[in-house]
Enzyme design. Structure first.
Site, PDB file in Angstrom:
ATOM      1  N   GLY A  11       9.113  -9.160  -0.654  1.00  0.00           N
ATOM      2  CA  GLY A  11       9.809 -10.354  -1.354  1.00  0.00           C
ATOM      3  C   GLY A  11       9.112 -11.401  -1.375  1.00  0.00           C
ATOM      4  NE  ARG A  72      11.147  -5.268  -1.773  1.00  0.00           N
ATOM      5  CZ  ARG A  72      11.189  -6.047  -0.714  1.00  0.00           C
ATOM      6  NH1 ARG A  72      10.610  -5.914   0.218  1.00  0.00           N
ATOM      7  NH2 ARG A  72      11.856  -7.027  -1.009  1.00  0.00           N
ATOM      8  CG  ASP A 103       7.455  -6.830   9.670  1.00  0.00           C
ATOM      9  OD1 ASP A 103       8.188  -6.720   8.569  1.00  0.00           O
ATOM     10  OD2 ASP A 103       8.270  -7.278  10.811  1.00  0.00           O
ATOM     11  CB  THR A 127       8.752 -13.225   4.363  1.00  0.00           C
ATOM     12  OG1 THR A 127      10.218 -13.112   4.559  1.00  0.00           O
ATOM     13  CG2 THR A 127       8.620 -13.641   5.935  1.00  0.00           C
ATOM     14  CG  ASP A 129      14.222 -12.996   5.583  1.00  0.00           C
ATOM     15  OD1 ASP A 129      14.873 -13.607   5.160  1.00  0.00           O
ATOM     16  OD2 ASP A 129      13.760 -11.677   5.045  1.00  0.00           O
ATOM     17  CG  ASP A 131      11.563 -11.444   9.052  1.00  0.00           C
ATOM     18  OD1 ASP A 131      10.385 -11.887   8.539  1.00  0.00           O
ATOM     19  OD2 ASP A 131      12.233 -10.498   8.634  1.00  0.00           O
ATOM     20  NE  ARG A 173      17.517  -6.315   3.768  1.00  0.00           N
ATOM     21  CZ  ARG A 173      16.890  -6.845   2.465  1.00  0.00           C
ATOM     22  NH1 ARG A 173      17.976  -7.188   1.592  1.00  0.00           N
ATOM     23  NH2 ARG A 173      15.703  -6.808   2.575  1.00  0.00           N
TER      24      ARG A 173
HETATM   25  P1  ATP Z   1      10.069  -8.867   3.082  1.00  0.00           P
HETATM   26  O1  ATP Z   1      10.480  -8.096   4.090  1.00  0.00           O
HETATM   27  O2  ATP Z   1      10.040 -10.292   3.130  1.00  0.00           O
HETATM   28  O3  ATP Z   1      10.356  -8.423   1.542  1.00  0.00           O
HETATM   29  P2  ATP Z   1       7.809  -7.012   3.690  1.00  0.00           P
HETATM   30  O4  ATP Z   1       6.103  -7.073   3.461  1.00  0.00           O
HETATM   31  O5  ATP Z   1       8.358  -6.532   4.945  1.00  0.00           O
HETATM   32  O6  ATP Z   1       8.307  -8.404   3.052  1.00  0.00           O
HETATM   33  P3  ATP Z   1       8.374  -4.313   2.705  1.00  0.00           P
HETATM   34  O7  ATP Z   1       9.116  -4.182   1.341  1.00  0.00           O
HETATM   35  O8  ATP Z   1       9.055  -3.840   3.967  1.00  0.00           O
HETATM   36  O9  ATP Z   1       8.372  -6.001   2.536  1.00  0.00           O
HETATM   37  O10 ATP Z   1       6.891  -3.944   2.515  1.00  0.00           O
HETATM   38  C1  ATP Z   1       6.289  -4.107   0.970  1.00  0.00           C
HETATM   39  C2  ATP Z   1       5.180  -3.402   0.943  1.00  0.00           C
HETATM   40  O11 ATP Z   1       4.209  -2.924   2.110  1.00  0.00           O
HETATM   41  C3  ATP Z   1       5.928  -1.804   0.564  1.00  0.00           C
HETATM   42  O12 ATP Z   1       6.572  -1.674  -0.647  1.00  0.00           O
HETATM   43  C4  ATP Z   1       4.877  -0.752   0.911  1.00  0.00           C
HETATM   44  O13 ATP Z   1       3.930  -0.900  -0.252  1.00  0.00           O
HETATM   45  C5  ATP Z   1       3.892  -1.504   1.773  1.00  0.00           C
HETATM   46  N1  ATP Z   1       4.612  -0.960   3.311  1.00  0.00           N
HETATM   47  C6  ATP Z   1       5.508  -1.186   4.018  1.00  0.00           C
HETATM   48  N2  ATP Z   1       5.477  -0.341   5.058  1.00  0.00           N
HETATM   49  C7  ATP Z   1       4.517   0.298   5.025  1.00  0.00           C
HETATM   50  C8  ATP Z   1       3.816   1.414   6.133  1.00  0.00           C
HETATM   51  N3  ATP Z   1       4.342   1.707   7.030  1.00  0.00           N
HETATM   52  N4  ATP Z   1       2.544   1.812   5.663  1.00  0.00           N
HETATM   53  C9  ATP Z   1       1.961   1.597   4.350  1.00  0.00           C
HETATM   54  N5  ATP Z   1       2.399   0.507   3.522  1.00  0.00           N
HETATM   55  C10 ATP Z   1       3.384   0.054   4.068  1.00  0.00           C
END
Ligand code: ATP
Length: 321
Positions: A11, A72, A103, A127, A129, A131, A173
């Site tokens: 995000g 994503r 994360d 982010t 959040d 978090d 969330r």
């Molecule tokens: P936010 O929660 O603020 O949206 P985030 O980085 O946690 O941020 P996610 O959608 O969980 O958002 O992860 C972003 C991208 O990171 C995913 O679309 C994917 O491409 C990659 N990713 C997430 N988890 C994994 C994983 N276990 N292994 C490899 N790539 C991952």
């Protein structure tokens, strides 16, 4: 280290542009070439990568969102997909990657650092959040917090004019920081966060007691992870006869020009990420703890759930009597 790349993932959050700018300028200052990866991990596998210059990040520090775009990319969890990304970095001689995101994005960065022969990765917490472990604050949290406060202040005017209970649904969330901090700062009577089980009957009783004392209106800040604002209104009606109005703030919380705090945080963390790459560090995330720049191995970040500040939650409860 001669060449690095930077991407934003997950995000978007206000201040991501300021962080990219810091990465680019700090690297160029040290004679390191910088590449921008568009659309996060999706751009990394599709080879949507361009060299960035000093001017690429001009007029950027004040802009919300991310000019590198975010996406994503669930397929990035597959090793053979990541191999394509590694190939695209290696063919340009890129040895360092800064990943700005949450994360989930850090997990992708960790995999890359394990699977690529010659790639170091550093995560930057971006982010709204707040978090992510290993940092007191994430980039974008302060801006989102202030957006919510401003909205609640406005809603409060109507709440008091019409003597109503307003339920304000905010983002979060799994994490209650936005609801907790905004609820405390905006003087909400009730704060509902995912980390603490909600007792609707008790909340209804509290509103009733307030009304009995002559209180004309009430503000409830409800994190989306607990329930929707509408559900909260329905639940309350089971115990108390009040007229509630619901405001779901939605995506306005994610946008807007970053606050001074977020710009400074983004600049410090972005610059520090480049310093760590230059020192040969990898698979770590930068953060700020007690106003000191810190870095934590990704394993340490994933080790535990993010927690709220229980003392702050207790204080908010005590101040809302
Ligand atoms: P936010 O929660 O603020 O949206 P985030 O980085 O946690 O941020 P996610 O959608 O969980 O958002 O992860 C972003 C991208 O990171 C995913 O679309 C994917 O491409 C990659 N990713 C997430 N988890 C994994 C994983 N276990 N292994 C490899 N790539 C991952």
């Amino acid at each position: 280290m001669k060449k690095i790349a930077v991407l934003t993932s997950g995000g978007d959050s206000p201040g991501m542009n300021a962080a990219i700018r810091a990465v680019v300028r700090k690297a160029i200052y040290h004679d390191i070439e910088v590449y921008g990866v568009y659309q996060g991990y999706l751009g990394l596998i599709n080879d949507n990568i361009e060299k960035l210059e000093l001017g690429s990040v001009g007029d950027m520090i004040q802009r919300g969102g991310t000019f590198l775009y975010s996406a994503r990319c669930p397929e990035f969890k597959e090793k053979e997909v990541r191999a394509k990304a590694i190939e695209n970095l290696e063919k340009r001689g890129i040895e360092g990657l800064v990943v700005i995101g949450g994360d989930g994005s850090y997990r992708g960065a960790q995999r890359l650092s394990e699977e690529a022969k010659n790639l170091k990765t550093i995560g930057v917490p971006g982010t709204i959040d707040n978090d992510i472990n290993g940092t007191d604050f994430t980039i974008g949290f302060d801006t989102a917090l202030n957006t919510i406060i401003e909205s609640v202040d406005k809603i409060r005017d109507t709440a008091s004019s019409h003597e109503r209970t307003f339920i304000i649904e905010v983002m979060g969330r799994d994490a209650g920081d936005l609801a907790l901090w905004s609820g405390l700062a905006a003087g909400a009577e009730t704060i509902l966060i995912p980390e603490v089980k909600a007792d609707i009957e008790e909340i209804a009783e509290k509103i009733q007691q307030g009304m009995d004392r002559g209180k004309k209106h009430s503000i409830i800040v409800c994190a989306e992870g607990v329930m929707t604002g509408n559900q909260c209104g329905e639940e309350l009606k089971k115990y108390i006869n009040i007229d509630t109005r619901v405001s779901c703030l939605g995506h306005i919380q994610r946008g807007g020009t970053p606050t001074g705090m977020d710009r400074v945080l983004a600049s410090r963390l972005g610059g520090y990420a480049v310093e760590l790459l230059m020192q040969g560090e990898s698979a770590k995330a930068v953060g700020i703890q007690q106003n000191e720049l810190t870095c934590t191995h990704f394993d340490g970040i994933f080790q535990s759930e993010h927690n709220i500040d229980n003392k702050m939650y207790e204080l908010a409860h005590q101040l809302s009597i």
